[in-house]
Write a protein that holds these residues in place. Structure first.
Motif, PDB file in Angstrom:
ATOM      1  N   ARG A 112       0.786  -1.461   0.344  1.00 26.77           N
ATOM      2  CA  ARG A 112      -0.301   0.037  -0.010  1.00 26.77           C
ATOM      3  C   ARG A 112       0.921   1.230   0.151  1.00 26.77           C
ATOM      4  N   LEU A 113       2.202   1.138   0.674  1.00 22.02           N
ATOM      5  CA  LEU A 113       3.071   2.555   0.796  1.00 22.02           C
ATOM      6  C   LEU A 113       3.456   2.614  -0.729  1.00 22.02           C
ATOM      7  N   VAL A 114       3.588   1.087  -1.190  1.00 19.18           N
ATOM      8  CA  VAL A 114       4.389   2.031  -2.698  1.00 19.18           C
ATOM      9  C   VAL A 114       3.272   2.655  -3.622  1.00 19.18           C
ATOM     10  N   GLU A 115       1.987   2.024  -3.521  1.00 19.48           N
ATOM     11  CA  GLU A 115       1.154   2.513  -4.215  1.00 19.48           C
ATOM     12  C   GLU A 115       0.718   3.629  -3.918  1.00 19.48           C
ATOM     13  N   LEU A 116       1.220   4.418  -3.152  1.00 20.26           N
ATOM     14  CA  LEU A 116       0.785   5.908  -2.358  1.00 20.26           C
ATOM     15  C   LEU A 116       1.821   6.543  -3.150  1.00 20.26           C
ATOM     16  N   GLY A 117       3.253   6.366  -3.872  1.00 19.01           N
ATOM     17  CA  GLY A 117       3.801   6.544  -4.262  1.00 19.01           C
ATOM     18  C   GLY A 117       5.159   7.116  -3.352  1.00 19.01           C
ATOM     19  N   TYR A 118       4.995   7.210  -2.445  1.00 19.18           N
ATOM     20  CA  TYR A 118       6.045   7.483  -0.944  1.00 19.18           C
ATOM     21  C   TYR A 118       7.273   7.299  -1.254  1.00 19.18           C
ATOM     22  N   ASN A 119       7.247   6.169  -1.180  1.00 14.98           N
ATOM     23  CA  ASN A 119       8.471   5.405  -2.100  1.00 14.98           C
ATOM     24  C   ASN A 119       8.393   5.266  -3.249  1.00 14.98           C
ATOM     25  N   ARG A 120       9.901   5.919  -4.377  1.00 14.65           N
ATOM     26  CA  ARG A 120       9.208   6.166  -5.803  1.00 14.65           C
ATOM     27  C   ARG A 120      10.999   6.163  -6.239  1.00 14.65           C
ATOM     28  N   CYS A 121      11.127   5.409  -7.777  1.00 17.00           N
ATOM     29  CA  CYS A 121      12.421   5.681  -7.926  1.00 17.00           C
ATOM     30  C   CYS A 121      12.693   5.977  -8.831  1.00 17.00           C
ATOM     31  N   GLU A 122      13.872   6.478  -9.870  1.00 19.02           N
ATOM     32  CA  GLU A 122      13.953   6.693 -11.099  1.00 19.02           C
ATOM     33  C   GLU A 122      15.934   6.367 -10.961  1.00 19.02           C
ATOM     34  N   VAL A 123      15.725   4.758 -12.493  1.00 16.00           N
ATOM     35  CA  VAL A 123      17.147   4.601 -12.457  1.00 16.00           C
ATOM     36  C   VAL A 123      17.629   5.514 -13.812  1.00 16.00           C
ATOM     37  N   ARG A 124      18.256   5.825 -13.599  1.00 21.27           N
ATOM     38  CA  ARG A 124      19.520   6.786 -14.544  1.00 21.27           C
ATOM     39  C   ARG A 124      20.968   6.445 -14.431  1.00 21.27           C
ATOM     40  N   GLY A 125      21.129   5.022 -14.164  1.00 22.36           N
ATOM     41  CA  GLY A 125      22.799   5.410 -14.771  1.00 22.36           C
ATOM     42  C   GLY A 125      23.155   4.150 -13.471  1.00 22.36           C
ATOM     43  N   PRO A 126      24.622   3.526 -13.700  1.00 21.35           N
ATOM     44  CA  PRO A 126      25.101   2.142 -12.959  1.00 21.35           C
ATOM     45  C   PRO A 126      24.942   2.522 -11.521  1.00 21.35           C
ATOM     46  N   VAL A 127      25.242   4.137 -10.686  1.00 18.43           N
ATOM     47  CA  VAL A 127      25.144   3.747  -8.896  1.00 18.43           C
ATOM     48  C   VAL A 127      23.739   4.240  -9.319  1.00 18.43           C
ATOM     49  N   ALA A 128      23.363   4.287  -7.568  1.00 23.59           N
ATOM     50  CA  ALA A 128      22.310   4.818  -7.075  1.00 23.59           C
ATOM     51  C   ALA A 128      22.588   5.634  -6.013  1.00 23.59           C
ATOM     52  N   VAL A 129      21.323   6.389  -6.090  1.00 21.62           N
ATOM     53  CA  VAL A 129      21.542   7.003  -3.707  1.00 21.62           C
ATOM     54  C   VAL A 129      20.270   6.740  -3.452  1.00 21.62           C
ATOM     55  N   ILE A 130      20.070   6.201  -2.399  1.00 23.19           N
ATOM     56  CA  ILE A 130      18.766   5.742  -1.880  1.00 23.19           C
ATOM     57  C   ILE A 130      18.571   6.943  -0.583  1.00 23.19           C
ATOM     58  N   THR A 131      17.571   7.493  -1.107  1.00 21.40           N
ATOM     59  CA  THR A 131      17.574   8.196   0.519  1.00 21.40           C
ATOM     60  C   THR A 131      16.196   8.793   1.150  1.00 21.40           C
ATOM     61  N   GLY A 132      16.183   9.572   1.869  1.00 18.49           N
ATOM     62  CA  GLY A 132      14.741   9.317   2.441  1.00 18.49           C
ATOM     63  C   GLY A 132      14.948  10.971   3.519  1.00 18.49           C
ATOM     64  N   GLY A 133      13.072  11.166   3.482  1.00 15.76           N
ATOM     65  CA  GLY A 133      12.975  12.508   4.670  1.00 15.76           C
ATOM     66  C   GLY A 133      13.944  13.738   4.253  1.00 15.76           C
ATOM     67  N   VAL A 134      13.881  14.434   4.726  1.00 14.62           N
ATOM     68  CA  VAL A 134      14.072  16.264   4.481  1.00 14.62           C
ATOM     69  C   VAL A 134      15.774  15.392   3.483  1.00 14.62           C
TER      70      VAL A 134
END
Length: 484
Positions: A112-134
Motif C-alpha cells: 500500500r505504501l508503494v501504491e501511495l507513491g511515497y516510495n519511488r525511484c528513477e533509474v538513470r545510470g549504473p550508480v544509485a543513491v537511496i535516500t529519505g526524509g528531508v
C-alpha cells in the motif's frame, strides 16, 4: 525528530519505534508531502486498524511553502465507539491473536505504501543513491542526472520493490539522517552489490545533514554533483552568547533566591524556560519532563546529605510531575520542590494549561489549584509566594529548608511576556551613577536589561519593572524612574 538536537534532549530516530512496533511510518521530505502524508495517515490507520507514526524533522517543521490542498473530504460519521473486546482488551489470549494479525498485515502495508507513491525511484545510470526524509530534498538539489535515485518516504519498505531497483545498479549509496534504517534494509536485499553509507563510515550517525554536507559525502565516493560549495572559513572566535531568560522573568529571581538560601545544594530541574537557569548555576540535571522531582527523590533515597532543591514549571508539573511528587511523599524523601508557576505554558508559545482557567479553545473552566493538588498528594508544607518579592520568597525557602520530608514552594508570578501583551506597565528602574560603586552585584544577577557602562551599572529600555535589581543592590543605587 530533531537531528542536531536544536531544542531537544536527544537525537532520537522515531523510525526505529515504528519498526519495533511494526506500524506504518511516514517521513516527509517537503511541506507539500507533509500535508499529503497527514491526510493519508488517517486513511492508512482506518484501513489497517493500526496507529500511523508521522515523523517530520525539525527542518520540515520550520519550513514554509505553498501547498496544494486538494479536495476537502467531508465526513458525516457520528462519533460512536464500537465495542470490540478482542481488539481493545489486550489480555494474553487476545494478544496472541493480535500479534499474529499484525504480522500478517505487513505485506499489505508495504504494498500500500508503494501504491501511495511515497516510495519511488528513477533509474538513470549504473550508480544509485537511496535516500529519505528531508535528506531527499538535498539530494534532488545537488545530484547529477546521471545518477539513479530512490526516495523512501514510508516504512516498512517493500523489499521486493527495493530489490528490483537495486539489482539494476553496480553500487549503492545511502544518505539518511540519524539511524541507518534505510541502509539496513538495503543491505539485507543488496546481495553482492556494494553499499556505502553509515556502516562504511561515509555518512555520520549523528547530526543534521545539509546540501553542502551531502555534496561532500557524495564526491568522496566519486558520485557526480551539480553544485560545489566553497570551503567555509571559520570566523574569528566570538564572545559566547548563550540564550538567557527575558528581562524581568520570574524564573531568574526565583533561582537567584534558591542559590542564596541553598548555597551548596543540588538542583535537579526540568523542561521549560527555566532550564536556562543553567547559566545561573541552579540547574544540575535536565533529562525529560517530570524528571526533576523523581531524580531529586532518588538522590534523597540514595542517602545524599546535601539539600536537594528541584525546579519544575506549572505546565510540566501538571503534565508529568504529579506522580513523581506522590512517590516522593510516599517514600518520605527529604527534598524541596519549587513549582515555577508563571500561569501559562510559556516556552512553547503561551498555550493555556489547567491552571489558567480556560481551555486551548478559549472555553472557561475552573482552574486547578496547585496548592490543593500538592496537599492532596500528602505534602504538609505548601506555600505560595511571588518570587519578585525577594525578601519574602527567601524567607519561605528558609522555612522549607528547616522542614522534614517533602516541601513545596509555589513561585507564582505571571510570565513577563503575558504581562506585556496585557499592556501591564510596571514602569522601569534606573541606576543613580553618583551612588553606584561598580560592584557588579546586579550584573551578576544576569538580567539582560542591566549592562556595564564606564565601570558603572546601567539599566536599558529592556527593563520590565520587576524591581529585583533594587532588592539586590547593596548600596541602594537603584530606584524607580521618575518622569518629569
Amino acid at each position: 525528530d530533531d537531528p542536531f538536537a536544536h531544542s531537544s534532549q536527544n537525537e532520537q530516530d522515531s523510525r526505529c519505534y515504528a519498526s519495533f512496533a511494526r506500524i506504518p511510518c511516514l517521513d516527509p521530505s517537503s511541506v507539500q508531502e507533509a500535508h499529503d502524508m497527514m491526510r493519508d495517515a488517517f486513511s492508512l490507520s482506518e484501513e489497517f486498524s493500526l496507529p500511523v507514526l508521522f515523523r517530520p524533522t525539525t527542518r520540515i517543521c520550520h519550513s514554509k511553502s505553498d501547498v496544494r490542498l486538494g479536495a476537502v473530504a467531508a465526513s458525516a460519521r457520528k462519533a460512536s465507539f464500537e465495542k470490540n473486546p478482542s481488539q481493545y482488551v489486550v489480555i494474553p489470549a487476545h494478544t496472541r491473536v493480535l500479534h499474529k494479525k499484525l504480522n500478517e498485515k505487513q505485506p499489505a502495508i508495504r504494498k500500500r505504501l508503494v501504491e501511495l507513491g511515497y516510495n519511488r525511484c528513477e533509474v538513470r545510470g549504473p550508480v544509485a543513491v537511496i535516500t529519505g526524509g528531508v535528506a531527499s530534498a538535498y539530494i534532488h538539489e545537488v545530484l547529477a542526472d546521471t545518477v539513479s535515485i530512490a526516495h523512501i518516504g514510508a516504512y516498512p519498505i517493500d523489499e521486493g520493490w527495493l530489490r528490483e531497483f537495486i539489482r539494476k545498479h553496480e553500487r549503492i549509496v545511502v544518505i539518511e539522517e540519524l539511524a541507518p534504517v534505510i541502509e539496513e534494509v538495503v543491505r539485507q536485499v543488496a546481495g553482492s552489490i556494494p553499499v556505502f553509507g553509515k556502516k562504511t563510515g561515509h555518512v555520520p550517525y549523528e547530526g543534521e545533514l545539509a546540501p553542502e554536507r551531502v555534496v561532500n559525502y557524495l564526491t568522496a565516493l566519486g558520485i557526480p554533483c551539480t553544485r560545489e560549495y566553497p570551503v567555509q572559513v571559520r570566523p574569528a572566535a566570538l564572545p559566547v552568547r548563550p540564550p538567557i531568560l527575558c528581562a524581568g522573568c520570574m524564573h531568574r529571581t526565583a533561582m537567584y533566591a534558591i542559590k542564596k538560601v541553598f548555597r551548596d545544594g543540588i538542583y535537579p530541574s526540568d523542561i521549560g524556560c527555566y532550564t536556562l537557569g543553567l547559566q545561573l548555576g541552579v540547574v544540575d540535571t535536565t533529562i525529560c519532563m517530570g524528571a526533576s522531582i523523581t531524580i531529586a527523590s532518588g538522590m534523597a533515597q540514595a542517602g545524599e546529605e546535601r539539600d536537594i532543591v528541584c525546579t519544575i514549571g506549572d505546565s510540566t508539573f501538571l503534565h508529568t510531575g504529579i506522580q513523581g511528587l506522590l512517590n516522593a511523599v510516599y517514600n518520605n524523601a527529604r527534598i524541596t520542590v519549587v513549582i515555577l508557576d508563571n500561569r501559562v505554558t510559556a516556552m512553547t508559545g503561551h498555550q493555556p494549561n489547567p491552571t489558567t482557567g480556560h481551555t486551548a479553545c478559549g472555553i472557561p473552566n475552573p482552574p486547578v489549584s496547585l496548592e490543593m493538588l500538592c496537599r492532596s498528594c500528602g505534602v504538609r508544607f505548601v506555600e505560595t509566594v511571588s518570587p519578585i518579592d525577594l525578601i519574602q520568597f527567601m524567607g519561605v525557602l528558609k522555612e522549607a529548608k528547616a522542614q522534614p520530608g517533602v516541601k513545596v514552594v509555589i513561585a507564582k508570578q505571571p510570565c513577563v511576556i503575558t504581562e506585556k501583551r496585557a499592556k501591564i506597565n510596571r514602569g522601569r528602574y534606573v541606576v543613580h551613577p553618583d551612588v553606584c560603586i561598580g560592584c557588579k552585584a546586579c550584573i551578576k544577577f544576569g538580567c539582560p536589561a542591566i549592562e556595564l557602562r564606564s565601570g558603572l551599572a546601567h539599566i536599558t529600555d529592556l527593563c520590565s519593572g520587576c524591581g529585583a535589581c533594587l532588592q539586590i543592590c547593596p548600596v541602594a543605587a537603584i530606584g524607580r524612574e521618575v518622569k518629569e
